[in-house]
Write an enzyme that holds these catalytic residues in place. Structure first.
Site, PDB file in Angstrom:
ATOM      1  N   SER A 291      33.291  49.204 -85.771  1.00 15.82           N
ATOM      2  CA  SER A 291      32.337  48.097 -85.691  1.00 15.82           C
ATOM      3  C   SER A 291      30.945  48.654 -85.450  1.00 15.82           C
ATOM      4  O   SER A 291      30.797  49.797 -85.014  1.00 15.82           O
ATOM      5  CB  SER A 291      32.717  47.146 -84.556  1.00 15.82           C
ATOM      6  OG  SER A 291      32.337  47.685 -83.298  1.00 15.82           O
ATOM      7  N   ASP A 292      29.927  47.856 -85.720  1.00 14.51           N
ATOM      8  CA  ASP A 292      28.607  48.220 -85.231  1.00 14.51           C
ATOM      9  C   ASP A 292      28.533  47.796 -83.771  1.00 14.51           C
ATOM     10  O   ASP A 292      29.430  47.133 -83.249  1.00 14.51           O
ATOM     11  CB  ASP A 292      27.505  47.565 -86.059  1.00 14.51           C
ATOM     12  CG  ASP A 292      26.229  48.400 -86.074  1.00 14.51           C
ATOM     13  OD1 ASP A 292      26.001  49.160 -85.115  1.00 14.51           O
ATOM     14  OD2 ASP A 292      25.460  48.292 -87.033  1.00 14.51           O
ATOM     15  N   TRP A 293      27.469  48.185 -83.100  1.00 15.02           N
ATOM     16  CA  TRP A 293      27.356  48.011 -81.648  1.00 15.02           C
ATOM     17  C   TRP A 293      27.635  46.555 -81.249  1.00 15.02           C
ATOM     18  O   TRP A 293      26.862  45.656 -81.557  1.00 15.02           O
ATOM     19  CB  TRP A 293      25.971  48.440 -81.190  1.00 15.02           C
ATOM     20  CG  TRP A 293      25.773  48.457 -79.710  1.00 15.02           C
ATOM     21  CD1 TRP A 293      25.649  47.377 -78.890  1.00 15.02           C
ATOM     22  CD2 TRP A 293      25.668  49.609 -78.870  1.00 15.02           C
ATOM     23  NE1 TRP A 293      25.474  47.774 -77.590  1.00 15.02           N
ATOM     24  CE2 TRP A 293      25.476  49.142 -77.549  1.00 15.02           C
ATOM     25  CE3 TRP A 293      25.707  50.981 -79.096  1.00 15.02           C
ATOM     26  CZ2 TRP A 293      25.324  50.009 -76.467  1.00 15.02           C
ATOM     27  CZ3 TRP A 293      25.553  51.838 -78.020  1.00 15.02           C
ATOM     28  CH2 TRP A 293      25.365  51.358 -76.724  1.00 15.02           C
ATOM     29  N   ALA A 294      28.752  46.343 -80.578  1.00 19.04           N
ATOM     30  CA  ALA A 294      29.150  45.034 -80.032  1.00 19.04           C
ATOM     31  C   ALA A 294      29.304  43.964 -81.098  1.00 19.04           C
ATOM     32  O   ALA A 294      29.307  42.771 -80.774  1.00 19.04           O
ATOM     33  CB  ALA A 294      28.172  44.575 -78.950  1.00 19.04           C
TER      34      ALA A 294
END
Length: 758
Positions: A291-294
């Site tokens: 995933s990308d950050w969060a």
């Protein structure tokens, strides 16, 4: 908040590992066998732990955290519930965290160490958009290899690059991070960067795993605004967005990263169509998706998940294998499996993919293979790396305009005045996404020009563009009012033979979170430019920027314009060598420059419309009423200090059967007085099809070197891969009909012929 519930250590009948139970370390077995042997020993919690990535959360060489979320993360690390860490760098620190994973946990599974190595680690190349302007795949590959070597020497083994997002919107901040507007060029660059990062032998210690991002559609966010929505047809997705990702996959990229945006209403992070149907099934991708950050947690804000458990379930089911900094997989997936809401097969598939990369890296044989202090000291910042990024920087510069051959500058006998705050800036040229580099380490333009001792330069600030010291995490304060430096700059310009003005954006004005609604010169730089022009018309405008700028006034008035982007550590040396003619510029724009922001998005491979031209001299045709509809500087544009003549453009015949190669040739001659390089560009137009096709599409290019007076014949071959396209169901079509073929020096300066496909 991270849940503090402690998970049971033994589940599903798995017991603690023993010395006799290490068959997965047997290198005579295949990697797939070794993965199976290891997974047979893993608890559910340990499997989920491999899907969990944390940001660096404490000073590694200091005491262990005693409270709060940092302590929970630290406890998870010691239990083997962390598969990867990001933003831990430096051999000493990486060794310490790897030691915990390998020596403190039950199974001793090593960590993958990730970092945003976007256009260099400590020694910086130009920003990626600038590198794309070189159209030089070997140089781009070498640039990525330099970045990989330095990162690997610092203990890092995974980069969140390349960004292969195609975009047509200069307002979007991350335009600086990709390869521009064209999927064909972006695909070639994606391959070059993947091969540069991962090398020819992935087991070597100077290579790192690459990550194709952001999958998918991120470059088409509404209004160019960060993290926004994307709504597009399947045809456009397949023809404009996916080709660079497909090329990266075919080149063997080890990982993919999700995009922040929704795609047709579904967050990319939980988009089964993208991740399962296309990437993992149709393309047979064997790596893992992070995933990308969060971005998993952010699906709650998107309105796609009611809570963390639902977000985790949807992301995992869709095919997201690793959770970056949402804390949701480690907190929710075990219970989801136990409650039979999530199939254990999904967990097993994700873990197998993650472990596969760790085995391929050789981390089980030597968890500390990237932790060599001697190599760290020798490699990072080496002279050869500075030579490499200087070469890349020179190749990235685009000569936009050069009336009356104002450039190159004379190396003696000219009074030269240099104006602009960016001309002495040693941080801005580093660009955005340079978090391992130190401030004030770039060579400034003034420093580069001062090396030409026989051509003394007088410097004047003109205007301080930015108030205070710009930082990566804060919005820039732009000076609109203080003109106290104008008078001195104007007085100096009045006495000069040539004025070089370095204007543009700061390096932190583009990048993530840096979307703009204006594409002009920030602050009062435009006013300064016009005031200097009143006293001296011989101006060379050097642009420092991370995106296309709307510089209509300058294009109409300034005789010489150099697009110098943000060129990294050796910026000033590269610019000076081009200005003084020691390097003949050869760059071509990878993205169109608009006349004003109202034209955006603007791109060369647009569709024709039913009323493309004003054939009847009336108002009812596709145009603007207040400005031309064409770009200020089109895709593929770029001048040289010499001239190139195109002749003898031929196709081997006029009618072809489907599947038969189409052979195209053109003669190019250097008719100027200097040696130079030229990017010969080939475009096609499918005149009619089941779905309307663009007015032209890049389908081939070749970077050639020609000595003055030299002629070369350039040959291209068009096959089904170049002549077909995808329909609205994702089917690839190669249809009979008429095709136009164009060859030339840019997307708007082309010779034309045609053929028929039967």
């Amino acid at each position: 908040m991270i849940k503090t519930t402690l998970f049971c250590f033994v589940v599903f009948g798995v017991t603690n590992i023993t010395a006799q139970n290490k068959a997965h370390l047997d290198t005579t077995k295949s990697i797939e066998e070794r993965i199976t042997l290891l997974m047979n020993q893993m608890t559910l919690e340990e499997k989920v732990g491999q899907m969990n990535q944390y940001n660096g959360f404490w000073e590694v060489t200091g005491p262990a955290p005693q409270s709060g979320s940092s302590k929970i993360k630290y406890d998870h690390l010691n239990k083997g519930w962390v598969g990867s860490l990001l933003n831990v760098r430096g051999v000493q620190k990486v060794r310490e965290v790897q030691k915990i994973a390998v020596e403190n946990t039950r199974l001793g599974i090593p960590l993958i160490i990730g970092f945003d190595v976007i256009h260099g680690y400590k020694t910086l190349s130009p920003i990626p958009l600038a590198e794309a302007a070189s159209w030089d795949m070997e140089a781009i590959k070498k640039s990525a290899a330099i970045a990989a070597a330095e990162a690997a020497a610092s203990g890092i083994n995974w980069t969140f690059a390349p960004n292969v997002d195609v975009t047509t919107d200069a307002r979007w901040g991350r335009v600086m991070e990709g390869a521009g507007e064209d999927p064909f060029l972006a695909s070639k660059i994606a391959v070059a960067r993947v091969k540069g990062f991962q090398g020819d032998d992935f087991s070597e210690t100077n290579t790192i795993a690459a990550c194709a991002k952001h999958f998918a559609g991120y470059g088409f966010v509404e209004s160019g605004k960060e993290y926004n929505n994307v709504d597009m047809s399947v045809s456009r997705l397949y023809n404009s967005v996916l080709p660079p990702f497909k090329a990266a996959n075919d080149a063997g990229v080890k990982t993919f990263m999700n995009a922040f945006n929704t795609l047709n209403g579904i967050p990319a992070t939980a988009n089964r169509f993208l991740l399962r149907d296309i990437l993992k099934t149709k393309w047979d991708f064997q790596g893992f998706v992070v995933s990308d950050w969060a971005s998993i947690r952010e699906m709650i804000s998107h309105g796609f998940a009611k809570d963390g458990a639902e977000a985790a379930q949807k992301a995992a089911e869709a095919g997201s294998d690793m959770d970056m900094e949402s804390y949701l997989y480690v907190n929710e997936l075990v219970n989801l499996v136990k409650e039979k809401k999530l199939d254990i097969k999904i967990i097993n598939d994700a873990v197998r993919r993650i472990l596969r990369l760790k085995f391929e890296m050789g981390l089980f044989e030597n968890p500390y293979k990237y932790c060599d202090e001697k190599r760290e000291k020798e490699v990072i910042g080496s002279a050869s790396h500075h030579d490499g990024v200087l070469d890349m920087a020179k190749k990235s510069i685009v000569l936009l305009k050069n009336d009356n051959n104002l450039l190159p500058l004379k190396k003696s006998g000219q009074k030269i005045v240099l104006i602009g705050a960016l001309a002495i800036d040693k941080t801005s040229p580093l660009g955005s996404w340079r978090i391992a580099a130190d401030d004030d380490t770039a060579v400034s333009v003034l420093e580069g020009m001062q090396k030409y001792k026989n051509s003394p330069v007088t410097y004047a600030l003109g205007t301080a563009v930015f108030s205070g010291k710009p930082t990566f995490t804060k919005e820039l304060e732009i000076n609109n009012d203080d003109k106290s430096g104008f008078e001195k700059a104007i007085a100096a310009a009045r006495q000069a033979d040539v004025v070089v003005m370095v204007l543009g954006e700061h390096g932190f004005q583009s990048g993530e979170g840096r979307s703009r609604t204006n594409l002009d010169l920030p602050g009062n730089q435009q006013e300064l430019l016009e005031e200097v022009f009143k006293v001296n018309k011989n101006i060379v405008l050097v642009l420092n920027n991370g995106r296309p700028l709307a510089i209509q006034w300058a294009a109409n008035h300034i005789p010489a314009i150099v697009e110098a982007w943000q060129l990294g550590s050796e910026s000033g040396n590269a610019i000076a060598q081009v200005l003084y003619g020691d390097y003949n510029p050869s760059g071509k724009l990878p993205i169109s420059f608009p006349r004003n922001v109202g034209q955006v998005p603007i791109y060369y491979n647009h569709y024709n419309t039913g009323r493309p031209i004003n054939s009847e001299n009336n108002v009812f045709w596709s145009h603007y009423s207040d400005i031309e509809k064409t770009p200020l500087f089109p895709f593929g544009h770029g001048l040289s200090y010499t001239k190139f003549d195109y002749r003898d453009f031929t196709i081997n015949k006029k009618i072809f059967s489907i599947g038969e190669p189409v052979n195209v040739s053109v003669s190019v001659t250097n008719t100027g007085s200097l040696d130079g390089k030229e990017v010969v560009q080939l475009y096609i137009r499918d005149v009619s099809g089941s779905i309307s096709r663009p007015v032209k599409e890049l389908k081939g290019f070749e970077l050639i070197s020609l000595k003055k007076g030299e002629q070369k014949t350039i040959r291209f071959t068009l096959n089904k891969e170049e002549l077909g396209y995808y329909d609205n169901e994702g089917n690839y079509l190669l249809e009979p009909g008429m095709f136009k073929v164009f060859v030339g020096t840019s997307s708007d300066q082309l010779l034309e012929t045609e053929f028929e496909l039967k």
